[in-house]
Design a protein around this motif. Structure first.
Motif, PDB file in Angstrom:
ATOM      1  N   SER A  39      53.091 -82.714  -2.629  1.00 21.61           N
ATOM      2  CA  SER A  39      53.976 -82.821  -3.799  1.00 21.61           C
ATOM      3  C   SER A  39      53.952 -81.492  -4.552  1.00 21.61           C
ATOM      4  O   SER A  39      53.048 -80.685  -4.370  1.00 21.61           O
ATOM      5  N   THR A  86      53.529 -80.183  -8.184  1.00 20.64           N
ATOM      6  CA  THR A  86      53.025 -80.699  -9.455  1.00 20.64           C
ATOM      7  C   THR A  86      53.436 -79.853 -10.653  1.00 20.64           C
ATOM      8  O   THR A  86      53.313 -80.304 -11.789  1.00 20.64           O
ATOM      9  N   CYS A  90      63.022 -82.796   1.958  1.00 18.12           N
ATOM     10  CA  CYS A  90      63.788 -82.823   0.704  1.00 18.12           C
ATOM     11  C   CYS A  90      65.230 -82.368   0.898  1.00 18.12           C
ATOM     12  O   CYS A  90      66.041 -82.452  -0.028  1.00 18.12           O
ATOM     13  N   CYS A  96      64.027 -81.095  -4.630  1.00 15.99           N
ATOM     14  CA  CYS A  96      62.587 -81.381  -4.482  1.00 15.99           C
ATOM     15  C   CYS A  96      61.978 -82.179  -5.629  1.00 15.99           C
ATOM     16  O   CYS A  96      60.785 -82.494  -5.586  1.00 15.99           O
ATOM     17  N   GLN A 120      51.863 -76.456  -5.402  1.00 21.01           N
ATOM     18  CA  GLN A 120      51.997 -77.525  -4.412  1.00 21.01           C
ATOM     19  C   GLN A 120      50.620 -78.142  -4.204  1.00 21.01           C
ATOM     20  O   GLN A 120      49.631 -77.433  -4.027  1.00 21.01           O
ATOM     21  N   ARG A 141      49.452 -85.579   2.237  1.00 22.83           N
ATOM     22  CA  ARG A 141      50.379 -85.943   1.168  1.00 22.83           C
ATOM     23  C   ARG A 141      50.695 -84.686   0.360  1.00 22.83           C
ATOM     24  O   ARG A 141      49.784 -84.039  -0.149  1.00 22.83           O
ATOM     25  N   ALA A 188      56.156 -86.935  -9.442  1.00 27.88           N
ATOM     26  CA  ALA A 188      56.614 -85.947  -8.475  1.00 27.88           C
ATOM     27  C   ALA A 188      56.947 -86.600  -7.139  1.00 27.88           C
ATOM     28  O   ALA A 188      56.308 -87.584  -6.736  1.00 27.88           O
ATOM     29  N   LYS A 189      57.940 -86.046  -6.467  1.00 31.19           N
ATOM     30  CA  LYS A 189      58.293 -86.499  -5.121  1.00 31.19           C
ATOM     31  C   LYS A 189      57.128 -86.197  -4.191  1.00 31.19           C
ATOM     32  O   LYS A 189      56.501 -85.137  -4.282  1.00 31.19           O
ATOM     33  N   GLU A 190      56.817 -87.141  -3.293  1.00 28.47           N
ATOM     34  CA  GLU A 190      55.725 -86.950  -2.337  1.00 28.47           C
ATOM     35  C   GLU A 190      56.248 -87.143  -0.925  1.00 28.47           C
ATOM     36  O   GLU A 190      57.007 -88.068  -0.657  1.00 28.47           O
TER      37      GLU A 190
END
Length: 144
Positions: free
Chosen positions: A83, A85, A42, A143, A94, A81, A2-4
């Motif tokens: 992301s 998920t 994003c 995202c 989130q 942080r 996943a993008k963080e």
């Protein structure tokens, strides 16, 4: 994977209780700001724009689970942080990990949290309020 996105928050004196510990609701205020920052980083437009183009007025919270691991205090610098998920039909999960940067480079995990949010739109008709919209594919693509 996943993008963080990392959102940084400095703890100020007014964020703490008389014991010099961050008052717990402040973590939820910071997490909410980190959530919006995630979408900004994003490339998702301002909610005013998405309301015009997609009918999305924001991402209201519908469920949250938090685990406080250590305390934070005045002067700490926290990295949150963020992301996503899990993507569902009309909601998403989130994840947040709040970490404190220490002198010397070590990191302490302060808190972990998962939230279920929706993409909210205005209700049609006489009943005021919001409703969950299907996940907009354009936002999901930005995202992931």
């Amino acid at each position: 994977m996943a993008k963080e996105v990392v959102y940084t928050q400095r703890v100020e004196f007014g964020d703490c209780d008389p014991a010099r510990i961050v008052w717990f609701p402040n973590f939820f205020r910071w997490i909410d700001a980190a959530s919006r920052n995630f979408f900004v980083q994003c490339g998702v437009p301002h909610w005013n724009e998405t309301e015009k183009t997609l009918g999305v007025i924001g991402t209201p919270l519908v469920d949250t689970h938090a685990k406080f691991i250590q305390s934070a205090s005045y002067g700490d610098v926290l990295d949150i942080r963020v992301s996503i998920t899990e993507w569902r039909q009309k909601s998403f999960v989130q994840k947040y990990v709040v970490e404190r940067r220490n002198e010397g480079g070590s990191v302490d995990t302060i808190m972990e949290c998962e939230e279920v949010r929706i993409f909210g739109g205005r209700r049609d008709g006489e009943k005021p309020g919001i409703r969950a919209l299907p996940i907009p594919p354009s936002i999901r693509a930005l995202c992931e």
